[in-house]
Design an enzyme around this catalytic site. Sequence first.
Site, PDB file in Angstrom:
ATOM      1  N   PHE A  78       0.813  -1.286   0.110  1.00 54.58           N
ATOM      2  CA  PHE A  78       0.464   0.015   0.315  1.00 54.58           C
ATOM      3  C   PHE A  78       0.626   1.592   0.032  1.00 54.58           C
ATOM      4  CE2 PHE A  78      -2.371   3.228   1.972  1.00 54.58           C
ATOM      5  CZ  PHE A  78      -3.697   3.217   1.172  1.00 54.58           C
ATOM      6  N   ASP A 126       8.880   2.608   1.649  1.00 51.83           N
ATOM      7  CA  ASP A 126       8.572   3.160   1.947  1.00 51.83           C
ATOM      8  C   ASP A 126       7.634   3.022   3.288  1.00 51.83           C
ATOM      9  OD1 ASP A 126       5.358   3.826   3.202  1.00 51.83           O
ATOM     10  OD2 ASP A 126       4.578   3.552   0.914  1.00 51.83           O
ATOM     11  N   LYS A 140       2.534   9.756   7.645  1.00 51.12           N
ATOM     12  CA  LYS A 140       1.103  10.008   9.629  1.00 51.12           C
ATOM     13  C   LYS A 140       2.798  10.336  10.530  1.00 51.12           C
ATOM     14  CE  LYS A 140      -0.403   5.251   7.506  1.00 51.12           C
ATOM     15  NZ  LYS A 140      -2.247   5.383   7.713  1.00 51.12           N
TER      16      LYS A 140
HETATM   17  N1  PLP Z   1       2.666   4.489   2.077  1.00 53.79           N
HETATM   18  C1  PLP Z   1       2.072   3.469   3.503  1.00 53.79           C
HETATM   19  C2  PLP Z   1       2.633   1.952   3.888  1.00 53.79           C
HETATM   20  C3  PLP Z   1       0.636   3.763   4.031  1.00 53.79           C
HETATM   21  O1  PLP Z   1       1.227   2.758   5.342  1.00 53.79           O
HETATM   22  C4  PLP Z   1      -0.085   4.800   3.938  1.00 53.79           C
HETATM   23  C5  PLP Z   1      -0.996   5.080   4.096  1.00 53.79           C
HETATM   24  O2  PLP Z   1      -1.735   4.016   5.172  1.00 53.79           O
HETATM   25  C6  PLP Z   1       0.354   5.210   2.762  1.00 53.79           C
HETATM   26  C7  PLP Z   1       1.632   5.043   1.638  1.00 53.79           C
HETATM   27  C8  PLP Z   1      -0.978   6.656   2.301  1.00 53.79           C
HETATM   28  O3  PLP Z   1      -0.217   7.786   2.918  1.00 53.79           O
HETATM   29  P1  PLP Z   1      -1.279   8.772   2.725  1.00 53.79           P
HETATM   30  O4  PLP Z   1      -2.525   8.380   3.267  1.00 53.79           O
HETATM   31  O5  PLP Z   1      -0.685   9.910   3.805  1.00 53.79           O
HETATM   32  O6  PLP Z   1      -1.504   9.181   1.530  1.00 53.79           O
END
Ligand code: PLP
Length: 386
Positions: free
Chosen positions: A131, A216, A245
């Site tokens: 994700f 990520d 986050k």
């Molecule tokens: N990357 C990871 C690993 C995430 O868990 C999330 C959100 O849950 C995101 C990216 C996306 O972040 P945002 O919702 O702030 O765009």
Amino acid sequence: MKHRFTALIPIAPRPATIFTEGTGSWLSDSEGHRYLDFVQGWAVNTLGHCHPVIVEALQSQATRLINASPAFYNQPMVDLAELLVANSAFDQVFFANSGAEANEGAVKLARKWGAIHRNGAFKIITFENGFHGRTLTMMEASGKPNWNKLFAPKTPGFIKVPYNNLDAVVDAIDDETVAVMLEPIQGEAGVIPANQDFLHAIRKLTKEKNLLLIFDEVQTGMGRTGSLFAYQQYGVEADIMTLGKGIGGGVPLSAMLVTEAVSCFEPGDQGGTYNGNPLVCAAGCALLKTLLKPGFLKSVQASSLHLQQGLSTLAKHYGLGGVRGRGLLLALDTLQRDATAITKQAFDHGLLINAPRPNTLRFMPALNVSLEEIDLMLNILDKAVK
Ligand code: PLP
């Protein structure tokens, strides 16, 4: 009281409750009910709700300078970038507002690097069930089941392979490949950690093939897994890392970090109106300084152990599955029991927990959650499971 929920586009199934106040691990609603919060805005409120250091940083910055312009430097922007660089394996930082936006920056940077150094290579290998966010491009980078059918046409250039499977990565590489991008622990997939060997092998492989490695750490970063960044526990350093986050302690802030060798953006390539905004960067500085205080991350590890032990005892009692994860990003498999139904029961008992999968519960409390609050959570969870 009647609330006009219909004025909002329904983006998630939400309980008909309006939350009005938060302190630490506790949220209150407009009816005066209190909830023990083990979701914390999806691992966002690193120090819990309205922590004094975050409130003070926002208040004092708000009286001095809320927004200069991304075209000018401001002190919190510079301070936070320096703090991040001093405490990570990276040399430069780009600030953004959400995890998806930081990841978009990482993909753009990798493609630019590919244009300069790899004859225009642009493909990025990502992982099933991964994700990375909800922009059109990040939906395609993500491996969430069924997302590939939505919002066509898709952004090309993402090749998805099974997680923790080195052979699949090797097979997916061709002349147009520029990078491998992954979460060290897949959060939304249900807290699935990368295998130690896999991550080391991916780093070796990407170096051999002259590919970039992108971590990520939007969910795993900022102390969530018991170290400042999850990669430190694996002993594997990437070329690019994204954070989001928890980095703002509750306010919208994200970042893309890059090593000097790979940093290749020139003015005009990347930007954004709120990029490096002093208000949110002030919160980010206050948060990071708190995480860096002696003993803070040790206490996250101690709380993690306590929570893991409690969850294992409960799992044994009710015949549930295993506990996974690191630090205060933990999951419990509920096997044949419906995890969403358990979260609903928990909500009725005043506990907020999350089910990222139909048979997985996820726990991501404030990093300063007390052992008593963990015990109380286990107590309520016991009732919810029963
Ligand atoms: N990357 C990871 C690993 C995430 O868990 C999330 C959100 O849950 C995101 C990216 C996306 O972040 P945002 O919702 O702030 O765009």
